[in-house]
Design a protein around this motif. Structure first.
Motif, PDB file in Angstrom:
ATOM      1  N   GLY A 173       0.837  -1.201   0.000  1.00 19.96           N
ATOM      2  CA  GLY A 173       0.000   0.000   0.000  1.00 19.96           C
ATOM      3  C   GLY A 173       0.863   1.239   0.000  1.00 19.96           C
ATOM      4  N   TYR A 174       1.827   1.278  -0.938  1.00 14.17           N
ATOM      5  CA  TYR A 174       2.737   2.427  -0.995  1.00 14.17           C
ATOM      6  C   TYR A 174       2.061   3.638  -1.608  1.00 14.17           C
ATOM      7  N   PRO A 175       2.136   4.785  -0.937  1.00 10.68           N
ATOM      8  CA  PRO A 175       1.816   6.030  -1.633  1.00 10.68           C
ATOM      9  C   PRO A 175       2.962   6.361  -2.589  1.00 10.68           C
ATOM     10  N   ASP A 176       2.721   7.326  -3.473  1.00  9.40           N
ATOM     11  CA  ASP A 176       3.766   7.764  -4.415  1.00  9.40           C
ATOM     12  C   ASP A 176       4.719   8.721  -3.689  1.00  9.40           C
ATOM     13  N   PRO A 177       5.990   8.335  -3.550  1.00  4.55           N
ATOM     14  CA  PRO A 177       6.923   9.190  -2.793  1.00  4.55           C
ATOM     15  C   PRO A 177       7.117  10.568  -3.411  1.00  4.55           C
ATOM     16  N   ALA A 178       6.853  10.703  -4.716  1.00  8.00           N
ATOM     17  CA  ALA A 178       6.993  12.022  -5.346  1.00  8.00           C
ATOM     18  C   ALA A 178       5.978  13.021  -4.790  1.00  8.00           C
ATOM     19  N   LEU A 179       4.912  12.513  -4.158  1.00  4.07           N
ATOM     20  CA  LEU A 179       3.869  13.394  -3.619  1.00  4.07           C
ATOM     21  C   LEU A 179       4.108  13.792  -2.168  1.00  4.07           C
ATOM     22  N   PHE A 180       5.105  13.191  -1.525  1.00  7.74           N
ATOM     23  CA  PHE A 180       5.350  13.545  -0.126  1.00  7.74           C
ATOM     24  C   PHE A 180       5.751  15.019  -0.050  1.00  7.74           C
ATOM     25  N   PRO A 181       5.168  15.783   0.883  1.00 12.16           N
ATOM     26  CA  PRO A 181       5.495  17.221   0.975  1.00 12.16           C
ATOM     27  C   PRO A 181       6.813  17.403   1.724  1.00 12.16           C
ATOM     28  N   LYS A 182       7.876  16.947   1.054  1.00  9.87           N
ATOM     29  CA  LYS A 182       9.178  16.870   1.722  1.00  9.87           C
ATOM     30  C   LYS A 182       9.711  18.241   2.098  1.00  9.87           C
ATOM     31  N   ASP A 183       9.613  19.185   1.177  1.00  7.69           N
ATOM     32  CA  ASP A 183      10.154  20.518   1.471  1.00  7.69           C
ATOM     33  C   ASP A 183       9.369  21.181   2.602  1.00  7.69           C
ATOM     34  N   ALA A 184       8.058  21.037   2.569  1.00  4.74           N
ATOM     35  CA  ALA A 184       7.239  21.652   3.621  1.00  4.74           C
ATOM     36  C   ALA A 184       7.521  20.993   4.975  1.00  4.74           C
ATOM     37  N   LEU A 185       7.727  19.682   4.980  1.00  3.88           N
ATOM     38  CA  LEU A 185       8.063  19.003   6.241  1.00  3.88           C
ATOM     39  C   LEU A 185       9.459  19.401   6.713  1.00  3.88           C
ATOM     40  N   ASP A 186      10.363  19.584   5.768  1.00  6.90           N
ATOM     41  CA  ASP A 186      11.716  20.061   6.096  1.00  6.90           C
ATOM     42  C   ASP A 186      11.628  21.424   6.780  1.00  6.90           C
ATOM     43  N   ARG A 187      10.872  22.335   6.177  1.00  8.64           N
ATOM     44  CA  ARG A 187      10.711  23.673   6.781  1.00  8.64           C
ATOM     45  C   ARG A 187      10.055  23.579   8.156  1.00  8.64           C
ATOM     46  N   ALA A 188       9.012  22.790   8.266  1.00  6.80           N
ATOM     47  CA  ALA A 188       8.327  22.647   9.558  1.00  6.80           C
ATOM     48  C   ALA A 188       9.292  22.118  10.619  1.00  6.80           C
ATOM     49  N   VAL A 232     -18.928   3.349  18.383  1.00  7.55           N
ATOM     50  CA  VAL A 232     -18.000   3.333  17.249  1.00  7.55           C
ATOM     51  C   VAL A 232     -16.660   3.934  17.675  1.00  7.55           C
ATOM     52  N   ILE A 233     -15.602   3.187  17.446  1.00  9.79           N
ATOM     53  CA  ILE A 233     -14.236   3.677  17.630  1.00  9.79           C
ATOM     54  C   ILE A 233     -13.711   3.986  16.228  1.00  9.79           C
ATOM     55  N   TYR A 234     -13.279   5.225  16.024  1.00 10.95           N
ATOM     56  CA  TYR A 234     -12.857   5.661  14.689  1.00 10.95           C
ATOM     57  C   TYR A 234     -11.342   5.810  14.671  1.00 10.95           C
ATOM     58  N   VAL A 235     -10.694   5.213  13.684  1.00 13.47           N
ATOM     59  CA  VAL A 235      -9.240   5.341  13.546  1.00 13.47           C
ATOM     60  C   VAL A 235      -8.917   5.820  12.138  1.00 13.47           C
ATOM     61  N   SER A 236      -7.811   6.541  12.030  1.00 17.75           N
ATOM     62  CA  SER A 236      -7.361   6.980  10.716  1.00 17.75           C
ATOM     63  C   SER A 236      -5.860   7.264  10.755  1.00 17.75           C
ATOM     64  N   SER A 237      -5.332   7.796   9.681  1.00 19.77           N
ATOM     65  CA  SER A 237      -3.883   7.846   9.523  1.00 19.77           C
ATOM     66  C   SER A 237      -3.452   8.994   8.632  1.00 19.77           C
ATOM     67  N   PHE A 238      -2.261   9.498   8.879  1.00 25.39           N
ATOM     68  CA  PHE A 238      -1.627  10.442   7.957  1.00 25.39           C
ATOM     69  C   PHE A 238      -0.760   9.734   6.909  1.00 25.39           C
ATOM     70  N   SER A 239      -0.667   8.415   6.996  1.00 25.73           N
ATOM     71  CA  SER A 239       0.274   7.686   6.130  1.00 25.73           C
ATOM     72  C   SER A 239      -0.045   7.846   4.656  1.00 25.73           C
ATOM     73  N   LYS A 240      -1.320   7.835   4.303  1.00 24.92           N
ATOM     74  CA  LYS A 240      -1.679   7.848   2.897  1.00 24.92           C
ATOM     75  C   LYS A 240      -1.875   9.268   2.366  1.00 24.92           C
ATOM     76  N   ILE A 241      -2.184  10.214   3.261  1.00 27.87           N
ATOM     77  CA  ILE A 241      -2.428  11.584   2.774  1.00 27.87           C
ATOM     78  C   ILE A 241      -1.198  12.482   2.916  1.00 27.87           C
ATOM     79  N   ILE A 242      -0.289  12.163   3.866  1.00 28.75           N
ATOM     80  CA  ILE A 242       0.961  12.926   3.947  1.00 28.75           C
ATOM     81  C   ILE A 242       2.134  11.998   3.649  1.00 28.75           C
ATOM     82  N   ALA A 243       2.490  11.136   4.587  1.00 26.66           N
ATOM     83  CA  ALA A 243       3.596  10.200   4.326  1.00 26.66           C
ATOM     84  C   ALA A 243       3.643   9.135   5.415  1.00 26.66           C
TER      85      ALA A 243
END
Lengths: 403, 403
Positions: B33-48, B226-237
């Motif tokens: 279930g790999y996201p596309d690494p080209a879409l990771f907001p690397k520069d924005a995460l670097d700045r943050a 209902v227990i709701y779970v989610s993730s940043f893995s697929k939408i950010i990295a």
């Protein structure tokens, strides 16, 4: 709700959450295992982070593997070979969320409900919280000043089916005690004889302020029955949540499958930052700086204890680690004293012994951390502890006499 | 070694490790279930990251709390209120190591050995790996193109004691199916009637490429079940290993105690980086970029499938998420085809259905990921899959006829 798993009856009362409750202003926190934040190598980690980002690897933010970054595992293999007498390879090391997750995964590997588990009494509160989730039958082995009482351990192993022994042989949490070489060897011999797995927690091993280190239990293991876990939380910083585990052969393989199920893997970004930090800095030099600082704090605490604690108080004089273990006479209830007198009157907090024995029966002990507060706060906090404790003890003695 | 916990018999064969096995050169990985690494907001995460380090907070690298950074929990409360119809507060949200740990902790909360657990058939392989560690009795509910077969679910609930239902209602892993609103409401009604907890996994919910989102199951919950779970893995990295969980009242409190025992807390540094990233960037805008990219990839895959797959192949046409679900006639064994023909001949990999049903009995399905590879690789990989599958099916048909 009676639908929950039966483990919840135990895990919802670990007391672990209390340790990390946010401090009120003017509170002095001897209760948690906080390192001194002034010692965190923040600038070096900042530089390491900038380097991993600037190397332009998209894969930095992708999944890695359940075992973790190979380069970091290699560094751990080298470190353990050089410092711990543990000779293993990258295929038998995994990165974990602190030593805590390594303990949890090992418990998950070994323990069915009601299985026999030996722990030191007292022991690490977080390990108890992890173990309780698997509902073992606990056997507490009393601590002497050179480690567990091995005769007591042998009697337990002779009488009961025990699957695993959890030990912190170096600067034990919470007593600060170091297990003697003779006892380490006897522990291995007993584990071999009774076919028991040993979980060795080396979290404090690198933090020796006086004297010389002894061999790890794992280095004496000839039957692949010791699982060794440790952490970067106390020597670098807990905010990384980086620990590791090494085990042999099929034990390792099965724990790795459990790690996948627990959280897939550790953070690739965090492993990369730590790896770069270790490439660019001398960890042993950093540990030396940390040790020099904590030695002073430990001495300040022991000096203050000698000065302010009532004569009934006994306490350990550790050569390393994070904690001093304080005991009062048997009928003194530390948890009551903490909640009803010490915190309300002074804001000083420690961890009472009732949380540190699975039986919860030993009430007269306290774990006192000396790394997280400044020397000024250590002196003031121990003075306040000493004065409040002296008063409480007098009151109790007067009450008992009058009774 | 017969000393291990009985759960190991199940957890050591999850197949999860295979998904993340390092790719050989020229392999095309539709299995993970790999996201596309080209879409990771690397520069924005670097700045943050630079910002959180430069703010000079020593506490950045200290312990935080089991629930996690309050500012980040507040952002999650806001996000869930705005996007998911879930109205909660920071005292009922915790950060976890991806959604995976949230699933593990929920299983730990609910499941004694042999307790009844409903899962969709097929379901998320990682959830199965987490659940297996608690040794439940699984009930598989067949998937239709609008979600679980609710009549089948009702029959199971009528007949068996079930504690929990695990569902991925949005772009289900592995089928890509969205549960209809009618079925969401019926799921809640059944859970209320039979007093069952629902674990809703919203990992793919934000990744809709066509059409309109439906209400979360949690937003229809009037009984705090209902227990709701989610993730940043697929939408950010995924390299951040950041997910979250929300639950009500005592469910939340008990899961928090389990989180402490599992790994103390999530990384303070990582939570701070993510929090700064969300302060400085528009997450919804980033998600839109991701969705635009994945829509193209999904369409490229569906076009290639129409062109190259044999006429016996059926496949879903998802409106979002990460996966297309491919089925061949019932007697076709996808795992054998993968291992013996597809990988050796082409290097293309998918996840066979046998790993995605707890019973392991359904052999003719495959989970095919469309986000991790380039469009060129998607086209080439599906072409190779189609050609190899066509040949394998012909061979099998000829063999059956000759038999």
């Amino acid at each position: 709700m009676d639908q929950l798993a039966s483990r919840i009856e135990r895990t919802s009362h670990s007391g672990l959450d209390k340790l990390f409750a946010p401090a009120q202003p003017n509170q002095i926190i001897f209760s948690a295992g906080y390192p001194d934040p002034a010692l965190f190598p923040k600038d070096a980690l900042d530089r390491a982070t900038q380097h991993v980002f600037s190397q332009g690897q998209d894969k930095l933010l992708q999944y890695n593997t359940a075992a973790g970054l190979p380069a970091l595992r290699q560094k751990l293999a080298d470190k353990m070979a050089q410092k711990d007498g543990i000779h293993t390879d990258t295929d038998h090391i995994m990165l974990t969320q602190g030593a805590q997750q390594a303990i949890d995964l090992t418990a998950r590997l070994m323990l069915n409900k009601d299985d026999g588990l030996v722990v030191e009494g007292p022991t690490y509160i977080g390990a108890l919280a992890a173990f309780q989730a698997y509902e073992p039958t606990f056997y507490e082995i009393p601590m002497a000043e050179d480690g567990m009482d091995m005769d007591n351990l042998e009697a337990v192993l002779k009488e009961h089916a025990v699957k695993m022994i959890y030990t912190v042989p170096d600067f034990q949490n919470p007593t600060g005690v170091v297990m003697s070489l003779e006892k380490r060897q006897r522990l291995i011999d007993l584990a071999n004889r009774y076919d028991v797995i040993i979980l060795e927690d080396g979290t404090y091993r690198d933090l020796r302020y006086d004297g010389e280190n002894l061999p790890t239990v794992k280095s004496l293991d000839t039957q692949s029955r010791v699982i060794y876990v440790s952490s970067f939380s106390k020597i670098i910083a807990p905010g990384l949540r980086m620990g590791w585990l090494t085990a042999d052969d099929n034990l390792y393989r099965d724990i790795l499958a459990l790690k996948s199920g627990a959280d897939i893997e550790s953070s690739n970004l965090m492993m990369s930052i730590l790896n770069a930090y270790l490439d660019e800095n001398d960890l042993q030099k950093h540990i030396q700086i940390v040790c020099d600082n904590y030695r002073e704090k430990k001495n300040a605490m022991l000096d203050a204890m000698a000065k302010y604690l009532p004569s009934q108080a006994r306490y350990t004089k550790p050569e390393g680690g994070f904690f001093v273990w304080l005991t009062m006479p048997e009928d003194f209830n530390m948890a009551d004293f903490l909640d009803k007198q010490l915190v309300p009157q002074t804001g000083v907090r420690f961890t009472p012994s009732t949380n540190l024995f699975p039986s919860g029966t030993i009430q007269n002990g306290a774990r006192i951390n000396f790394t997280g507060e400044s020397i000024a706060n250590i002196e003031r906090g121990i003075q306040e502890l000493g004065q409040t404790l002296t008063a409480a003890w007098k009151e109790q003695a007067a009450y008992v006499e009058a009774d």
